[in-house]
Motif scaffolding. Structure first.
Motif, PDB file in Angstrom:
ATOM      1  N   LEU A  57      -3.067 -17.340 -45.581  1.00  0.00           N
ATOM      2  CA  LEU A  57      -1.829 -16.577 -45.444  1.00  0.00           C
ATOM      3  C   LEU A  57      -2.035 -15.520 -44.363  1.00  0.00           C
ATOM      4  O   LEU A  57      -2.895 -14.648 -44.470  1.00  0.00           O
ATOM      5  CB  LEU A  57      -1.459 -15.901 -46.769  1.00  0.00           C
ATOM      6  CG  LEU A  57      -0.208 -14.995 -46.748  1.00  0.00           C
ATOM      7  CD1 LEU A  57       1.029 -15.783 -46.361  1.00  0.00           C
ATOM      8  CD2 LEU A  57      -0.023 -14.327 -48.102  1.00  0.00           C
ATOM      9  N   ASP A  58      -1.249 -15.626 -43.281  1.00  0.00           N
ATOM     10  CA  ASP A  58      -1.292 -14.624 -42.216  1.00  0.00           C
ATOM     11  C   ASP A  58       0.092 -14.468 -41.629  1.00  0.00           C
ATOM     12  O   ASP A  58       1.087 -14.911 -42.235  1.00  0.00           O
ATOM     13  CB  ASP A  58      -2.330 -14.996 -41.147  1.00  0.00           C
ATOM     14  CG  ASP A  58      -2.020 -16.303 -40.422  1.00  0.00           C
ATOM     15  OD1 ASP A  58      -0.950 -16.919 -40.698  1.00  0.00           O
ATOM     16  OD2 ASP A  58      -2.812 -16.717 -39.567  1.00  0.00           O
ATOM     17  N   ASP A  59       0.209 -13.854 -40.463  1.00  0.00           N
ATOM     18  CA  ASP A  59       1.528 -13.608 -39.873  1.00  0.00           C
ATOM     19  C   ASP A  59       2.288 -14.889 -39.567  1.00  0.00           C
ATOM     20  O   ASP A  59       3.517 -14.877 -39.466  1.00  0.00           O
ATOM     21  CB  ASP A  59       1.371 -12.793 -38.582  1.00  0.00           C
ATOM     22  CG  ASP A  59       0.999 -11.348 -38.855  1.00  0.00           C
ATOM     23  OD1 ASP A  59       1.239 -10.880 -39.992  1.00  0.00           O
ATOM     24  OD2 ASP A  59       0.465 -10.685 -37.947  1.00  0.00           O
ATOM     25  N   SER A  60       1.579 -15.999 -39.416  1.00  0.00           N
ATOM     26  CA  SER A  60       2.251 -17.272 -39.114  1.00  0.00           C
ATOM     27  C   SER A  60       2.775 -17.956 -40.360  1.00  0.00           C
ATOM     28  O   SER A  60       3.483 -18.974 -40.270  1.00  0.00           O
ATOM     29  CB  SER A  60       1.285 -18.216 -38.382  1.00  0.00           C
ATOM     30  OG  SER A  60       0.228 -18.616 -39.234  1.00  0.00           O
ATOM     31  N   PRO A  67      -2.594 -20.166 -56.111  1.00  0.00           N
ATOM     32  CA  PRO A  67      -3.268 -19.533 -54.985  1.00  0.00           C
ATOM     33  C   PRO A  67      -2.310 -18.876 -53.999  1.00  0.00           C
ATOM     34  O   PRO A  67      -2.617 -17.817 -53.437  1.00  0.00           O
ATOM     35  CB  PRO A  67      -4.034 -20.696 -54.346  1.00  0.00           C
ATOM     36  CG  PRO A  67      -4.346 -21.601 -55.492  1.00  0.00           C
ATOM     37  CD  PRO A  67      -3.117 -21.537 -56.363  1.00  0.00           C
ATOM     38  N   THR A  68      -1.142 -19.471 -53.803  1.00  0.00           N
ATOM     39  CA  THR A  68      -0.140 -18.873 -52.919  1.00  0.00           C
ATOM     40  C   THR A  68       0.324 -17.530 -53.460  1.00  0.00           C
ATOM     41  O   THR A  68       0.474 -16.544 -52.713  1.00  0.00           O
ATOM     42  CB  THR A  68       1.060 -19.813 -52.749  1.00  0.00           C
ATOM     43  OG1 THR A  68       0.615 -21.054 -52.199  1.00  0.00           O
ATOM     44  CG2 THR A  68       2.111 -19.210 -51.829  1.00  0.00           C
ATOM     45  N   ASP A  69       0.536 -17.465 -54.774  1.00  0.00           N
ATOM     46  CA  ASP A  69       0.950 -16.205 -55.400  1.00  0.00           C
ATOM     47  C   ASP A  69      -0.135 -15.146 -55.260  1.00  0.00           C
ATOM     48  O   ASP A  69       0.155 -13.976 -54.963  1.00  0.00           O
ATOM     49  CB  ASP A  69       1.251 -16.425 -56.887  1.00  0.00           C
ATOM     50  CG  ASP A  69       2.404 -17.382 -57.119  1.00  0.00           C
ATOM     51  OD1 ASP A  69       3.323 -17.415 -56.278  1.00  0.00           O
ATOM     52  OD2 ASP A  69       2.370 -18.100 -58.137  1.00  0.00           O
ATOM     53  N   TRP A  70      -1.383 -15.536 -55.492  1.00  0.00           N
ATOM     54  CA  TRP A  70      -2.493 -14.576 -55.413  1.00  0.00           C
ATOM     55  C   TRP A  70      -2.652 -14.051 -53.992  1.00  0.00           C
ATOM     56  O   TRP A  70      -2.850 -12.857 -53.795  1.00  0.00           O
ATOM     57  CB  TRP A  70      -3.789 -15.234 -55.874  1.00  0.00           C
ATOM     58  CG  TRP A  70      -3.724 -15.810 -57.257  1.00  0.00           C
ATOM     59  CD1 TRP A  70      -2.960 -15.354 -58.302  1.00  0.00           C
ATOM     60  CD2 TRP A  70      -4.431 -16.952 -57.743  1.00  0.00           C
ATOM     61  NE1 TRP A  70      -3.136 -16.148 -59.416  1.00  0.00           N
ATOM     62  CE2 TRP A  70      -4.044 -17.135 -59.102  1.00  0.00           C
ATOM     63  CE3 TRP A  70      -5.346 -17.836 -57.189  1.00  0.00           C
ATOM     64  CZ2 TRP A  70      -4.558 -18.173 -59.888  1.00  0.00           C
ATOM     65  CZ3 TRP A  70      -5.863 -18.867 -57.961  1.00  0.00           C
ATOM     66  CH2 TRP A  70      -5.475 -19.029 -59.291  1.00  0.00           C
ATOM     67  N   ALA A  71      -2.555 -14.955 -53.021  1.00  0.00           N
ATOM     68  CA  ALA A  71      -2.697 -14.535 -51.624  1.00  0.00           C
ATOM     69  C   ALA A  71      -1.578 -13.566 -51.240  1.00  0.00           C
ATOM     70  O   ALA A  71      -1.810 -12.557 -50.565  1.00  0.00           O
ATOM     71  CB  ALA A  71      -2.680 -15.759 -50.710  1.00  0.00           C
TER      72      ALA A  71
END
Length: 303
Positions: A227-230, A200-204
């Motif tokens: 997953l965002d700017d933070s 999921p991290t890769d997809w995001a």
């Protein structure tokens, strides 16, 4: 004026529970047919309104009994249905749903009046869009209408939450560029990111590289990934006994949009939305399963 304006579909859900889903050419017996209010747009509006969000819905329904069912359900949830267009010459959209003993479902949607929601309808509602903190969009209405709503929201400075479901073969950059966040489940994340493998991290990360301002991947009982700017945030799930998963993703998205409208960060909003989605799977149906703020308080808090 509004925390959340949902621009999207409204369907009558026709649900049958079965001991097992039929194979090709096979007939199985099911329970009595249950008729309830659904559609991804209407679901998200009902979820937002039931937890206290000031919510409005822009959709089209037919001038039939199902249209009345959908409007009554929205009013009961607390949604402002003034923007809803009643099309006397169309049939209300319907979704035929089969639910197995594990709560998993198979769904076939007949769009009906949803297919007639046009960019002109969006243009007529520009004032409502400008008066909303968040606009929530999905893909059960014509794509050109979704694009028009996203553009109107961008022009008005209204935040866009985009749930690209049903997932297209590809999502254009124009829509990705305004998604803040793009909300996808694991299947949608894998397909739209173009990565058959990975996490999921890769997809995001791939979806953000393609243009989304932020991304939320919902993971069912395992929570969500943000997953965002933070940076990347893993939100744990709430363990519950699933009865029916129909509309759980819409409950999540409606709750997420409501919290974002109230000023929460994306990880904070996702933690709240995970609890709303978990509560929704503990009861049958879509909108009938959505919790009020009081019912939500009975669920365990996240660690």
């Amino acid at each position: 004026m509004y925390d959340v304006l949902v621009v999207g579909s409204a369907n009558a859900d026709l649900t049958v529970r079965v001991a097992r889903r039929p194979g090709a050419g096979e007939t199985v017996l099911g329970t009595d047919l249950m008729e309830s209010a659904g559609g991804k747009g209407a679901n998200q509006a009902a979820a937002a309104a039931r937890i206290g969000g000031r919510t409005a819905l822009l959709a089209r329904v037919g001038g039939d009994a199902y249209g009345e069912l959908l409007l009554a359900a929205q009013r009961a949830a607390g949604t402002d249905v003034a923007p809803v267009i009643v099309d006397e010459h169309a049939r209300t959209g319907t979704a035929m749903i089969i639910v197995d003993p594990d709560g998993d479902n198979s769904i076939v949607v007949s769009p009906g009046a949803n297919a007639a929601l046009t960019p002109d309808d969006v243009a007529a509602a520009k004032g409502v869009i400008a008066a909303s903190a968040v606009v929530s969009l999905q893909l059960e209405i014509p794509l050109e209408t979704v694009r028009a709503a996203a553009a109107a929201a961008e022009e008005a400075g209204t935040r866009v939450v985009l749930n690209p479901s049903p997932a297209p073969e590809d999502l254009d950059r124009e829509l990705l560029a305004v998604a803040d966040p793009l909300v996808v489940n694991e299947h949608e994340a894998r397909a739209l990111s173009g990565r058959a493998d990975g996490t999921p991290t890769d997809w995001a990360a791939a979806l953000r590289e393609r243009g989304a301002r932020s991304v939320v991947v919902t993971l069912g009982g395992d929570g969500a990934l943000v997953l965002d700017d933070s940076g990347t945030t893993a939100v744990p799930g709430v363990r519950v006994e699933a009865v029916d998963t129909t509309g759980a993703g819409d409950a999540f998205t409606g709750a997420l949009a409501t919290r974002l409208a109230g000023g929460a960060t994306l990880p904070e909003a996702a933690r709240f939305a995970v609890r709303v989605g978990a509560a929704a799977v503990t009861k049958p149906g879509a909108q009938p399963s959505y919790p009020t703020a009081e019912e939500l308080a009975q669920l365990p808090q996240l660690p």
